[in-house]
Scaffold this motif. Structure first.
Motif, PDB file in Angstrom:
ATOM      1  N   ASP A  26      28.892  32.670  -1.288  1.00 56.92           N
ATOM      2  CA  ASP A  26      29.809  33.085  -2.754  1.00 56.92           C
ATOM      3  C   ASP A  26      29.817  34.529  -2.811  1.00 56.92           C
ATOM      4  O   ASP A  26      28.787  35.479  -3.032  1.00 56.92           O
ATOM      5  N   GLY A  27      30.914  35.149  -2.959  1.00 54.73           N
ATOM      6  CA  GLY A  27      31.079  36.635  -3.240  1.00 54.73           C
ATOM      7  C   GLY A  27      30.624  37.678  -1.987  1.00 54.73           C
ATOM      8  O   GLY A  27      30.648  38.701  -1.969  1.00 54.73           O
ATOM      9  N   VAL A  28      30.783  37.083  -0.763  1.00 59.59           N
ATOM     10  CA  VAL A  28      30.528  37.735   0.501  1.00 59.59           C
ATOM     11  C   VAL A  28      31.461  37.456   1.531  1.00 59.59           C
ATOM     12  O   VAL A  28      31.787  36.315   1.963  1.00 59.59           O
ATOM     13  N   LYS A  29      31.902  38.529   1.853  1.00 57.77           N
ATOM     14  CA  LYS A  29      33.054  38.348   3.210  1.00 57.77           C
ATOM     15  C   LYS A  29      32.525  39.454   4.470  1.00 57.77           C
ATOM     16  O   LYS A  29      32.233  40.530   4.460  1.00 57.77           O
ATOM     17  N   PHE A  30      32.338  38.591   5.687  1.00 57.95           N
ATOM     18  CA  PHE A  30      32.115  39.299   6.770  1.00 57.95           C
ATOM     19  C   PHE A  30      33.106  40.059   7.238  1.00 57.95           C
ATOM     20  O   PHE A  30      33.966  39.532   7.400  1.00 57.95           O
ATOM     21  N   LEU A  31      32.614  41.345   7.781  1.00 54.47           N
ATOM     22  CA  LEU A  31      33.888  42.234   8.175  1.00 54.47           C
ATOM     23  C   LEU A  31      33.873  42.523   9.854  1.00 54.47           C
ATOM     24  O   LEU A  31      34.611  42.336  10.478  1.00 54.47           O
ATOM     25  N   ARG A  32      32.521  42.642  10.201  1.00 56.63           N
ATOM     26  CA  ARG A  32      32.285  43.105  11.564  1.00 56.63           C
ATOM     27  C   ARG A  32      30.866  43.389  11.731  1.00 56.63           C
ATOM     28  O   ARG A  32      30.040  43.473  11.156  1.00 56.63           O
ATOM     29  N   MET A  33      30.445  43.455  13.121  1.00 52.82           N
ATOM     30  CA  MET A  33      29.008  43.956  13.699  1.00 52.82           C
ATOM     31  C   MET A  33      29.278  45.422  14.028  1.00 52.82           C
ATOM     32  O   MET A  33      30.292  45.964  14.483  1.00 52.82           O
ATOM     33  N   GLU A  34      28.503  46.026  13.428  1.00 54.15           N
ATOM     34  CA  GLU A  34      28.515  47.602  13.947  1.00 54.15           C
ATOM     35  C   GLU A  34      26.978  48.264  13.993  1.00 54.15           C
ATOM     36  O   GLU A  34      26.263  48.271  13.235  1.00 54.15           O
ATOM     37  N   ASP A  35      26.707  48.712  15.219  1.00 51.23           N
ATOM     38  CA  ASP A  35      25.676  49.273  15.523  1.00 51.23           C
ATOM     39  C   ASP A  35      24.294  48.562  15.238  1.00 51.23           C
ATOM     40  O   ASP A  35      23.362  49.136  14.427  1.00 51.23           O
ATOM     41  N   HIS A  36      24.177  47.200  15.532  1.00 48.58           N
ATOM     42  CA  HIS A  36      23.214  46.316  15.121  1.00 48.58           C
ATOM     43  C   HIS A  36      23.031  46.000  13.735  1.00 48.58           C
ATOM     44  O   HIS A  36      22.127  45.690  13.165  1.00 48.58           O
ATOM     45  N   THR A  37      24.189  46.245  13.004  1.00 49.10           N
ATOM     46  CA  THR A  37      24.306  45.764  11.589  1.00 49.10           C
ATOM     47  C   THR A  37      25.480  44.731  11.353  1.00 49.10           C
ATOM     48  O   THR A  37      26.456  45.098  11.926  1.00 49.10           O
ATOM     49  N   ALA A  38      25.243  43.835  10.586  1.00 46.71           N
ATOM     50  CA  ALA A  38      26.412  43.095  10.127  1.00 46.71           C
ATOM     51  C   ALA A  38      26.759  43.562   8.757  1.00 46.71           C
ATOM     52  O   ALA A  38      26.284  43.749   8.048  1.00 46.71           O
ATOM     53  N   VAL A  39      28.233  43.819   8.965  1.00 53.31           N
ATOM     54  CA  VAL A  39      28.849  44.402   7.836  1.00 53.31           C
ATOM     55  C   VAL A  39      29.521  43.706   6.754  1.00 53.31           C
ATOM     56  O   VAL A  39      30.453  42.635   7.506  1.00 53.31           O
ATOM     57  N   TYR A  40      29.227  43.538   5.544  1.00 51.58           N
ATOM     58  CA  TYR A  40      29.905  42.650   4.553  1.00 51.58           C
ATOM     59  C   TYR A  40      30.617  43.448   3.507  1.00 51.58           C
ATOM     60  O   TYR A  40      30.171  44.327   3.059  1.00 51.58           O
ATOM     61  N   ALA A  41      31.773  42.851   2.741  1.00 45.24           N
ATOM     62  CA  ALA A  41      32.093  43.193   1.639  1.00 45.24           C
ATOM     63  C   ALA A  41      31.841  42.241   0.588  1.00 45.24           C
ATOM     64  O   ALA A  41      31.906  41.080   0.726  1.00 45.24           O
ATOM     65  N   VAL A  42      31.169  42.562  -0.511  1.00 42.01           N
ATOM     66  CA  VAL A  42      30.579  41.939  -1.447  1.00 42.01           C
ATOM     67  C   VAL A  42      30.990  42.486  -3.060  1.00 42.01           C
ATOM     68  O   VAL A  42      31.414  43.717  -3.012  1.00 42.01           O
ATOM     69  N   GLY A  43      30.959  41.577  -3.901  1.00 39.28           N
ATOM     70  CA  GLY A  43      31.167  42.098  -5.144  1.00 39.28           C
ATOM     71  C   GLY A  43      30.090  42.026  -6.009  1.00 39.28           C
ATOM     72  O   GLY A  43      28.949  42.118  -5.499  1.00 39.28           O
ATOM     73  N   SER A  44      30.089  42.242  -7.289  1.00 42.40           N
ATOM     74  CA  SER A  44      28.931  42.353  -8.042  1.00 42.40           C
ATOM     75  C   SER A  44      28.136  41.268  -8.120  1.00 42.40           C
ATOM     76  O   SER A  44      28.208  40.070  -7.772  1.00 42.40           O
ATOM     77  N   GLY A  45      26.651  41.412  -8.489  1.00 40.12           N
ATOM     78  CA  GLY A  45      25.814  40.404  -8.587  1.00 40.12           C
ATOM     79  C   GLY A  45      24.582  40.532  -8.060  1.00 40.12           C
ATOM     80  O   GLY A  45      24.266  41.854  -7.312  1.00 40.12           O
ATOM     81  N   ILE A  46      23.558  39.648  -7.945  1.00 42.55           N
ATOM     82  CA  ILE A  46      22.514  39.909  -7.011  1.00 42.55           C
ATOM     83  C   ILE A  46      22.504  38.966  -5.876  1.00 42.55           C
ATOM     84  O   ILE A  46      22.872  37.496  -5.904  1.00 42.55           O
ATOM     85  N   TYR A  47      21.924  39.661  -4.681  1.00 41.65           N
ATOM     86  CA  TYR A  47      22.072  38.814  -3.514  1.00 41.65           C
ATOM     87  C   TYR A  47      20.941  39.083  -2.701  1.00 41.65           C
ATOM     88  O   TYR A  47      20.173  40.034  -2.780  1.00 41.65           O
ATOM     89  N   GLN A  48      20.593  38.017  -1.998  1.00 38.74           N
ATOM     90  CA  GLN A  48      19.392  38.241  -0.964  1.00 38.74           C
ATOM     91  C   GLN A  48      19.656  37.827   0.288  1.00 38.74           C
ATOM     92  O   GLN A  48      20.153  36.598   0.786  1.00 38.74           O
ATOM     93  N   PHE A  49      19.701  39.056   1.319  1.00 35.92           N
ATOM     94  CA  PHE A  49      20.226  38.743   2.719  1.00 35.92           C
ATOM     95  C   PHE A  49      18.900  38.507   3.371  1.00 35.92           C
ATOM     96  O   PHE A  49      17.775  39.283   3.087  1.00 35.92           O
ATOM     97  N   VAL A  50      18.723  37.633   4.565  1.00 39.50           N
ATOM     98  CA  VAL A  50      17.856  37.393   5.475  1.00 39.50           C
ATOM     99  C   VAL A  50      18.274  37.413   6.662  1.00 39.50           C
ATOM    100  O   VAL A  50      19.196  36.903   7.112  1.00 39.50           O
ATOM    101  N   SER A  51      17.520  38.283   7.528  1.00 42.37           N
ATOM    102  CA  SER A  51      18.158  38.464   9.016  1.00 42.37           C
ATOM    103  C   SER A  51      17.138  38.552   9.904  1.00 42.37           C
ATOM    104  O   SER A  51      15.918  38.813   9.631  1.00 42.37           O
ATOM    105  N   THR A  52      17.303  38.488  11.140  1.00 42.30           N
ATOM    106  CA  THR A  52      16.456  38.629  12.259  1.00 42.30           C
ATOM    107  C   THR A  52      16.914  39.671  13.058  1.00 42.30           C
ATOM    108  O   THR A  52      18.140  40.197  13.280  1.00 42.30           O
ATOM    109  N   LEU A  53      15.769  40.776  13.206  1.00 43.96           N
ATOM    110  CA  LEU A  53      16.168  42.166  13.699  1.00 43.96           C
ATOM    111  C   LEU A  53      16.065  42.012  15.317  1.00 43.96           C
ATOM    112  O   LEU A  53      15.752  41.156  15.752  1.00 43.96           O
ATOM    113  N   PRO A  54      16.959  43.034  15.626  1.00 42.62           N
ATOM    114  CA  PRO A  54      17.043  42.894  17.330  1.00 42.62           C
ATOM    115  C   PRO A  54      15.549  43.141  17.804  1.00 42.62           C
ATOM    116  O   PRO A  54      14.698  43.669  17.290  1.00 42.62           O
TER     117      PRO A  54
END
Length: 943
Positions: A915-943
């Protein structure tokens, strides 16, 4: 979480941090949002302002604001304001009835919630304005301005000051003479006792509201019925008094009483009666202290009464403050106290009639910045006795402030307290760094009961206090250290897993607190001037830690008023030292600071107010262009760079001409940008064309294409072209690699920059892809480095990389010269909280943490005008967990370190479908998202 209000030191780490010190409201409104933190001109309930169209701001809180950031489900997401309605009323009763008789904006379709300019009836002097706001919220990105509004916010208010000269009945009063002592007229000691003024009056009916408007020059304290009014110290803020002087406004309603009342004022010398005349430079003297005071009382029956300073007041200079001078100290003889002098019934038979004196030349203006206050009380950590009856009190921390003495002893005992930052090898006080400033306070006991005293009109940067003449043996209970500075809001907090970085952050904040006292200036020795060069890009760091907008606006006005008719700008402002030889770099504040105010606060008025001075100054410096469009205006260089270690020139190893020409190009860029924002197309084109010519000439003169370096290849020589966009795109990578090579290889991970290079070094290295070099620099503990200072016991930032081994004279231990913009780098790069110049004021945020070195976690927050932004990340093996908060009415671009987009979740869901998250692209080993207001918790696996 517990946090010291001003230092931001975290006692228990969590990301929620410190609530903004302002009017926090708690009214539930539509669908889990509320309007809070109402501000007028950046301030909370300001008194006596003189802005005819004040700007109003508010914060929209979304969801359960009592929850911590670790619970992403606790706050409604993607809330955007679509409309607002502001009501401003002349009384709280009318406002409570939803009647805005001064201004009803109606429903305005807008997503702006900061700096809404008042657009109602013209505001007259003394007007109290009560206001509130409600908003319409879109959720889930739906921008429908229909629907139900929120509930009204709780009310706030502001009051107008005395806007017209004819509003003043008060006269200027004072005593234009010395006290007659032999040393009184000494050209450098500048001894002058405080002036005490008083007036009695009677009240026979209930008071509805009472307001005191006071301008006491150089400094004043106001008393009413025997008690001090307010908690300010060192009022008013410093100005160039032949251009303007500040009025401080107090609500004194509660301190009045039925029957007899008495008002008293103590006048100190401040900068009005100059601390020096010729040492170390010629200093402007404005005359003897003077007062203009107007107490206005409105009674419940609708009548009014005004008590004004005039020849009906009584005055004496025979009170206990025998001298007061910020350089040399304050002397207080308690035997000369006048018990009850500011209370009703005191007999001033020995006093004289207050003299009517000449008004200062400058115009009167409301003090629209936070006052200086005592913000913390420190206790000694140790007391030693390096010589018989000479005691050294260690406060454990360097800061600006004063000492409260508690003592008992025989009458006439003379206790002397001399303060400084450091000790000599034999344990005695190192006073040589204070130069001609005596930095000595003297208290003469009246005897009898225990006595307590603190200087009234003076502060000092210090850690240690040398005490002589103390009756008996002092203990820590005899001393308190009072920390004093402009009392701006603490808006940021930062902590991480690297303790050295935490210490550096703490040292920077302590230095900022010592340095920022109505003007940015040194806290010690015989200068204490608003040097333009020492505060420029590093104001970003100040702004990430503290709410600096009123302070910045005030100092920029000081600078504008000190500009000469030909456009020349000074070295220091206010220009108590009339020095106008600072070249290009230091006056660049007139470009850099308004841009910071726009980028961090969205302050368009700062552009409007400062652009004419910038344009005028650019015209002035353009007359000094060489045929190749570079400049040779020389002054100060890369002040105190590492090349000055062990006795080298303080101007450093980078050519002045290169620095000046690079800064002139950057000023063209800023001027062109500001001109475009202000719809000055011709000016924008002119500055763009001039910048292109400087760009070409700069590269022809300073760039060595064969070596891919500028000038002699010093770090600053390559750094400034990278920072300002002067490097040809095809060679930018090679020049950045040269800079990183110099850091990592030639200097074994050390910087070599001074004040100028430090402004830009860390961010440029990081943005150019050399975060490894930035990390090596910030974690060094050998000289030159911030860690080296700490390894030698520093609790603030030194003036020089090698202050501990330098000869005396220029060795302050609390200057921002070498702090650079490091603290902003902690927030922007390590925590990843960054602003977007295209959407100023943090309306759109860039969240992009840099993972570097051995960092395993970072936690930070920044309270923008829109609300709290928070970032908390940690690494456990290859698992990256990041919790962020984005305030309502704000959007963000979020860069999540990840090996691929499929490896990212948000609140236990695939991030792209959260909810509230839009994936845009991968860039330099980062996933780039557009988000709105709120509290978010992202979890990822690093390279």
């Amino acid at each position: 979480m517990l946090m010291n209000k001003h230092t931001g030191d975290m006692l228990k780490t969590c990301v929620v941090g410190l609530a903004v010190a302002s009017l926090v409201l708690s009214i539930p409104i539509a669908s889990a949002a509320e309007v809070t933190k109402l501000r007028c001109e950046y301030l909370n309930d300001p008194l006596g302002i003189d802005v005819q169209k004040p700007r109003l701001s508010w914060v929209i809180e979304g969801g359960d604001q009592q929850s911590e950031v670790g619970n992403p489900k606790s706050e409604t997401r993607n809330q955007l304001q679509t409309a607002y309605q502001v009501l401003v009323a002349s009384s709280s009763e009318l406002l409570a009835k939803d009647q805005g008789d001064l201004w009803d904006s109606g429903k305005v379709a807008s997503d702006r919630s900061i700096q809404i300019e008042y657009d109602g009836r013209q505001l007259e002097s003394r007007r109290v304005c009560h206001w509130k706001v409600r908003v319409w919220i879109a959720r889930g990105g739906v921008r429908d301005i229909g629907g139900e509004p929120s509930a009204w916010s709780a009310p706030a208010k502001w009051s107008m000051g005395l806007l017209r000269p004819e509003d003043w009945q008060a006269m200027w009063v004072g005593l234009d003479r010395h006290d007659g002592s032999p040393e009184a007229a000494h050209p450098e000691q500048r001894r002058l006792p405080a002036r005490y003024l008083r007036r009695e009056f009677s009240l026979d009916k209930p008071v509805l509201r009472a307001t005191a408007y006071v301008c006491g020059l150089g400094l004043f304290e106001l008393l009413l019925n025997g008690s001090k009014v307010g908690d300010h110290v060192l009022d008013p803020g410093l100005t160039q008094y032949d251009k303007r002087a500040l009025i401080v406004t107090f609500d004194v309603t509660r301190q009045l009483q039925a029957g007899n009342n008495a008002i008293g004022v103590i006048l100190g010398n401040g900068r009005y009666y100059a601390m020096r005349t010729t040492v170390p430079f010629a200093m402007q003297n404005f005359g003897f202290p003077k007062l203009r005071l107007q107490l206005e009382m409105e009674f419940r029956d609708g009548t009014r009464q005004i008590i004004s300073s005039d020849e009906t007041w009584s005055l004496t200079d025979a009170g206990p403050i025998r001298s007061n001078n910020e350089y040399d100290g304050e002397e207080y003889d308690a035997r000369m106290e006048m018990p009850g002098w500011a209370s009703p019934g005191y007999n001033p038979a020995s006093w004289e009639v207050a003299n009517l004196v000449q008004a200062p030349l400058g115009r009167l203006q409301a003090q629209m910045i936070e006052p200086i206050r005592v913000t913390e009380v420190r206790r000694p950590v140790a007391i030693t006795e390096p010589r018989p009856a000479v005691y050294l009190v260690d406060m454990g921390q360097a800061y600006y402030g004063s000492v409260r003495l508690k003592v008992a002893g025989p009458p006439g005992s003379r206790v002397q307290m001399r303060s400084a930052y450091a000790l000599n090898e034999d344990g005695t006080l190192r006073i040589q760094d204070n130069r001609s400033a005596k930095t000595t306070d003297v208290y003469v006991l009246k005897g009898g009961c225990p006595e307590s005293w603190v200087p009234c009109f003076r502060g000092q940067g210090y850690r240690y206090v040398e005490v002589t003449g103390f009756p008996g043996t002092p203990t820590p209970e005899n001393f308190e250290g009072l920390v004093m500075h402009s009392d701006f809001e603490a808006v940021g907090g930062f902590s991480c897993s690297n303790e050295l970085i935490n210490r550096i952050h703490s040292n920077i904040r302590w230095t900022q607190r010592a340095y920022l006292r109505s003007v940015p200036m040194e806290p010690d020795r015989d200068e204490r001037m608003g040097w333009l060069g020492t505060q420029a890009k590093d104001f970003e760091s100040n702004c990430y830690n503290f709410g600096m907008a009123p302070f910045l606006g005030k100092w920029l006005e000081d600078i504008r008023l000190d500009q000469l008719p030909d456009g020349h700008l000074p070295n220091v402002s206010p220009s108590y030292w009339a020095m106008y030889d600072s070249g290009i770099v230091w006056p660049s504040n007139i470009a850099i600071l308004p841009e910071i105010m726009y980028d961090l606060y969205g302050d368009r008025r700062a552009l409007v107010e400062n652009y004419p001075a910038l344009n005028k100054w650019m015209n002035f410096v353009s007359r000094h262009l060489k045929p190749d469009y570079t400049v040779d205006l020389k002054k100060f260089g890369d002040w105190c760079d590492a090349y000055s270690i062990d006795g080298g020139s303080e101007t450093g190893g980078t050519a002045d001409a290169l620095i000046a020409s690079a800064y002139l190009y950057n000023n063209c860029r800023i001027a062109a940008r500001l001109a475009r924002l202000l719809d000055k197309a011709d000016d924008a084109e002119r500055f763009t064309e001039l910048g292109a010519k400087i760009h070409s000439g700069f590269n022809r003169r300073f760039f060595d294409a064969a070596k891919n370096q500028y000038g002699t290849g010093t770090q600053t020589s390559n750094l400034l072209p990278l920072a300002f966009g002067l490097v040809p795109p095809e060679q930018r990578g090679a020049v950045a690699a040269n800079l990183a090579h110099d850091v990592l290889v030639e200097r074994d991970g050390h910087l070599s920059v001074g004040m100028i290079g430090a402004f830009w070094l860390m961010q440029v290295l990081t943005e150019a892809g050399h975060a490894d070099a930035a990390w090596r620099v910030v974690t060094q503990t050998s000289r030159p480095s911030w860690g080296y200072m700490i390894s030698k016991g520093a609790t603030t930032i030194w003036e020089r990389w090698d202050s501990n081994t330098r000869d005396p004279g220029m060795n302050s231990e609390a200057l921002l010269i070498l702090a650079g913009n490091l603290d902003a780098w902690f927030y922007r790069s390590l925590a990843g909280i960054d602003y977007d110049p295209g959407n100023p004021g943090f309306k759109h945020i860039v969240l992009r943490p840099q993972l570097m070195g051995d960092l395993t976690w970072v936690e930070a927050h920044y309270d923008s005008l829109y609300g709290r932004i928070a970032s908390s990340w940690k690494i456990d093996k290859h698992r990256f967990t990041w919790t962020i908060r984005i305030p309502s009415n704000v959007t963000a671009m979020v860069y999540v370190p990840a090996k691929d987009e499929a490896a990212v979740t948000e609140s236990d869901k695939p991030a792209a479908s959260a909810d509230g998250v839009k994936f845009l692209r991968m860039e330099d080993h980062t996933a780039v998202y557009a988000v709105g207001s709120g509290i978010y918790q992202f979890v990822s696996t690093l390279p």
